[in-house]
Design a protein around this motif. Sequence first.
Motif, mmCIF file in Angstrom:
data_model
loop_
_atom_site.group_PDB
_atom_site.id
_atom_site.type_symbol
_atom_site.label_atom_id
_atom_site.label_comp_id
_atom_site.label_asym_id
_atom_site.label_seq_id
_atom_site.Cartn_x
_atom_site.Cartn_y
_atom_site.Cartn_z
ATOM 1 N N SER A 74 -4.183 5.218 -11.472
ATOM 2 C CA SER A 74 -3.058 4.367 -11.087
ATOM 3 C C SER A 74 -3.660 3.102 -10.480
ATOM 4 O O SER A 74 -3.924 3.029 -9.280
ATOM 5 N N ILE B 126 1.976 1.803 -3.554
ATOM 6 C CA ILE B 126 0.876 2.333 -4.364
ATOM 7 C C ILE B 126 0.687 3.827 -4.093
ATOM 8 O O ILE B 126 0.536 4.635 -5.017
ATOM 9 N N VAL C 290 1.653 -1.566 -10.172
ATOM 10 C CA VAL C 290 0.823 -0.380 -10.350
ATOM 11 C C VAL C 290 0.941 0.053 -11.806
ATOM 12 O O VAL C 290 2.047 0.250 -12.306
ATOM 13 N N LYS D 79 1.066 7.019 -6.698
ATOM 14 C CA LYS D 79 -0.023 7.976 -6.920
ATOM 15 C C LYS D 79 0.434 9.410 -6.680
ATOM 16 O O LYS D 79 0.006 10.340 -7.380
ATOM 17 N N ARG E 296 0.828 -1.212 0.000
ATOM 18 C CA ARG E 296 0.000 0.000 0.000
ATOM 19 C C ARG E 296 0.861 1.259 0.000
ATOM 20 O O ARG E 296 0.506 2.262 -0.629
ATOM 21 N N SER F 171 -3.953 -0.978 -9.478
ATOM 22 C CA SER F 171 -2.969 -1.805 -8.782
ATOM 23 C C SER F 171 -3.461 -3.224 -8.532
ATOM 24 O O SER F 171 -4.658 -3.508 -8.565
#
Length: 217
Positions: free
Chosen positions: A52, A39, A96, A43, A36, A54
Motif C-alpha cells: 500500500s 494510510i 494510497v 493498510k 498518516r 502512498s
Amino acid sequence: MKSYKTIKKTGLSEDIIKKSRFICQVKRISSEEEGRNFISQIKKEHHKANHSCSAMIIGENGEIKRSSDDGEPSGTAGVPMLTVLEKQGLTNIVVVVTRYFGGIKLGAGGLIRAYAGSVAKALKEIGIVEIKELQGLAVELTYPQYQTFANFLESQGLQEVDPDFSVTVTTHLFLDKEAVQTTLEDLTDFYHGKVSVQEIGSKVVEVDLIPMNQSET
C-alpha cells in the motif's frame, strides 16, 4: 487566503494491470497526522495486500511532501505518485495505491507507470477543485434594470447568487478581488451610473477544474 487546488472529494479508482489489482484511494486532508491516519486505515483494511504505497502534499504552498514505496523497489511507487500530484499542482491531499500481486512481474518501468497511472486515473475520475476566496458585491436594481442584468452577467462571465425580490431586487456577485474595481466600473457604465453597489464580505468557494493531460510517467 491563497488559492490552491486539491481533490474534489474522497474517492477511489481501481485498475487491473497484468493481473495485478491496483486500488487508488484519495482523501482531502489538512495535516500530516490526518494523512498518516488515512494510510494506516487503508493498510489495515487491505492487510492481505502486497503493498500500500502512498504520497501526500500538505499546506497552501505544498511545503510538506511525503511518499512511501511500502516494499516496492525504491523509487518505483511513492515518488512517481507524488510527481503526479505535483504536476497537477495539488495540495492538502493524500493518495494510497494498494497492490494485490497477480503473479506477473512488471519491472521498474512497469511499476512506475502502474502507480503513477493509478493516481492520474483516480484524479480524473474523482475530480479536482480550486479553493479560493472571492469578494462579494451586493447589487440593488429596479425591476426594469434586472430584466437586462442577465445580459451584463453573460458579458462578464459572472453568475448571480441569492437574488432577493422585494420592492427592488438585491442580488449578489462573488469574484476575484482583482476584478472588483473593473466590475464596479462596468456595472456603472452598463446602467449609466444609475445603480447601487456595495462591497460585502468575502466567501471561500470551490471551483471545479478539469485535470491536465497527465502522462503515466
